[in-house]
Write an enzyme that holds these catalytic residues in place. Sequence first.
Site, PDB file in Angstrom:
ATOM      1  N   HIS A   1       0.824  -1.216   0.000  1.00  0.00           N
ATOM      2  CA  HIS A   1       0.000   0.000   0.000  1.00  0.00           C
ATOM      3  C   HIS A   1       0.856   1.263   0.000  1.00  0.00           C
ATOM      4  O   HIS A   1       0.382   2.338  -0.342  1.00  0.00           O
ATOM      5  CB  HIS A   1      -0.977  -0.017   1.182  1.00  0.00           C
TER       6      HIS A   1
ATOM      7  N   ASP B   1      -0.506  -7.491   1.781  1.00  0.00           N
ATOM      8  CA  ASP B   1       0.084  -6.154   1.638  1.00  0.00           C
ATOM      9  C   ASP B   1       1.610  -6.266   1.615  1.00  0.00           C
ATOM     10  O   ASP B   1       2.297  -6.054   2.617  1.00  0.00           O
ATOM     11  CB  ASP B   1      -0.392  -5.289   2.815  1.00  0.00           C
TER      12      ASP B   1
ATOM     13  N   SER C   1       4.691   2.316   7.805  1.00  0.00           N
ATOM     14  CA  SER C   1       4.269   1.241   6.897  1.00  0.00           C
ATOM     15  C   SER C   1       5.431   0.726   6.074  1.00  0.00           C
ATOM     16  O   SER C   1       6.283   1.487   5.607  1.00  0.00           O
ATOM     17  CB  SER C   1       3.183   1.755   5.949  1.00  0.00           C
TER      18      SER C   1
END
Lengths: 275, 422
Positions: free
Chosen positions: A48, A104, A218
């Site tokens: 992402h 992801d 992330s």
Amino acid sequence: IVGGKSAVSGLFPWQALVSVEDRSRVPQDRWFGSGALLSDLWVLTAAHVLRSHRRDASVVPVASEHVQVFLGLHRVRDKHRSTSRSVDRILLHPRFEPSNYNNDIALLRLGGRVEFSSNIRPVCLPPAARQDLPVPAPDSLGVVAGWGVFTPNGSASSPLRSDPGAAADVLQYVKLPVVSQEECRAGYAARAVGYNITDSMFCAGFPEGGRDTCVGDSGGAFVVEDEVTRRWAVLGLVSWGGPDECGAQRMYGVYTRVSRFLEWIQNQLHGPPQE
Amino acid sequence: ISQMYGSLESPNFPEPYPQQLERRWDVRVPPGFRILLSFSHFDLEPSYLCEYDYVQVEAEGAVLARFCGREQTDTEAVPARQVVTSPKNTLTVLFVSDFSNEERYAGFQAHYSATDVDECGGNASEPPCDHFCHNYIGGYYCSCRYGYRLHLDNHTCTVECRGVVFRERSGVLSSVDFPAPYPKNSNCSYRIEVEEGFKLRLLFAPEFDVEDHPDIVCPYDHVKVEAGGEEFGPFCGGQSPGLVQTDSNVLTLRFHSDDSGENSGWSLTYSTTGTQCPVPETPPHALLEPVQSEYFFKDHILFTCLPGYCLMKDGAALNHYQINCRANGSWSGVTPHCRRIDCGSPWEVDSADVAFGSHDNSTLFGATVAYVCRGDSGQPSNTSFRCGPTGKWTDAEGGTRAPSCHSACGQPSRTLPAVVKR
């Protein structure tokens, strides 16, 4: 990183800052995440981080020329002095689901090889997951680092995702235990319905909160040290969390379970196995 | 008598002519004319072979005719309608009578006139003009084909062929109009000049025809070659001189022709050979291009070295080196030599030992070194290097980057703070 500490140079030599500048959008969109160095040419990160924010539901990576990777970085403000590489290939996992962040995971092939040094070193890949023993196992203690939004004192009231606050200048890290899938699902279910914790994810954190990853972390590696080899392997990638503040009670951070993607990773790095 | 026409009569004509008489008329008309003589009346004492009385026509010291007799008689010496023509522009008429005429003979009446000579006509034994002949009353003149000029003798046609210079390194030249007959009364000179360092050589074609003499060497027409103080020839006759090898880069060919003769002439090709340079020895581990059995002026040789060797000249390393064969037969430079490429000391790599592939720790082309990481450092990605032809240490994949002994995966250079016992 919520409730963590400032790292010193060389503590996370695989840590990469992934900077994205999506010039296809008006106005331009800029964000950053982290990645884990697997070799002198490949970086592992979350899908992402690299997804172009289009209005439709399609999963399209940003243009590779919009991505820059910084290695051996300790302080963000020293980016210009660190080793940086452009990216010549972005590989999002083909089954990445942007609606729930399932699968992801993504790979970046750098525009040029990097020289290893005390501050630039690769991280190990985990052993293959087994049906009877998930990797990582619950209660395993891992460490996550990142330059995302941070609160060193671990206050549960901040930062909010809607007002994320300041990103860290110095790399922060936090130790987090892996929680069981049941506990994680229960924690989210108690707050709201609709969270889907899949087998390609695992959760880490403390029931009481206060220590967590946050916005900007992330793609960073959740690493666990092997007791025998004393080497650190990337077992998870920072993926997502609850809708409120980072470090909230029982709203564990959710991580991509890397052990389920070993074959895909090896195939991308070395090509499919010869028949 | 110099009138263009007139008449002659015997004395007392038409009365009998006197005895023992000798009279001469010399008729002269301008050059370019002949004299026509005919008789309108003729009556002389007949005699065998006209021994008594006669009329004799002479010209140029020769007797053209001798007449006697009477027209009515059957005698062979009566001129009748015969017209006597002088070969040139003079004519003499001689009348002689003896002493014993028994009858009355009236004598003769003759008429002469000048008539134009057609010098260009086909009766001439030799054409008066080399190329074109133009007749006019009282004379003629000659002209020549385009490119020729009329010689001072007003008969032969000659050409201007002096000072022709050839500067190409090869070529062809020939006598004018070859293989048609060459011009008369000509003195041709052809000069060939090529760059110093070349030697000229002439090759006459087998078709060679220059007027000669069986006993005297080339008295009429001849070819001569002068080159660098040497003289070749004279050449004439029907035998080609063949090859004329000179030692000079400049020569003059002279060709003389006189005013007669119809000979086809000569042709030749000329070429050059450069001064020869010695064949150099090929240095060890060197390549020489082009390889020839002989080298001449203007030839060049390019030296390169075999892979792994470096061409050295005057202490400098070169990719290639060229020498040229000079005009004096020497090379413009000395032969270089090829030195084996030395990659120099291999990189020093942190935490790694270098192992040489040979006992003498050679770092020359082809030598190998291997890097071995010390301690628990990981193996470098490319441990073995070979000294390559470019003078760089090269791994098996062609890479020329220094290896590094990086840690194996998952090994931070610092450790986390120690756990404190509670």
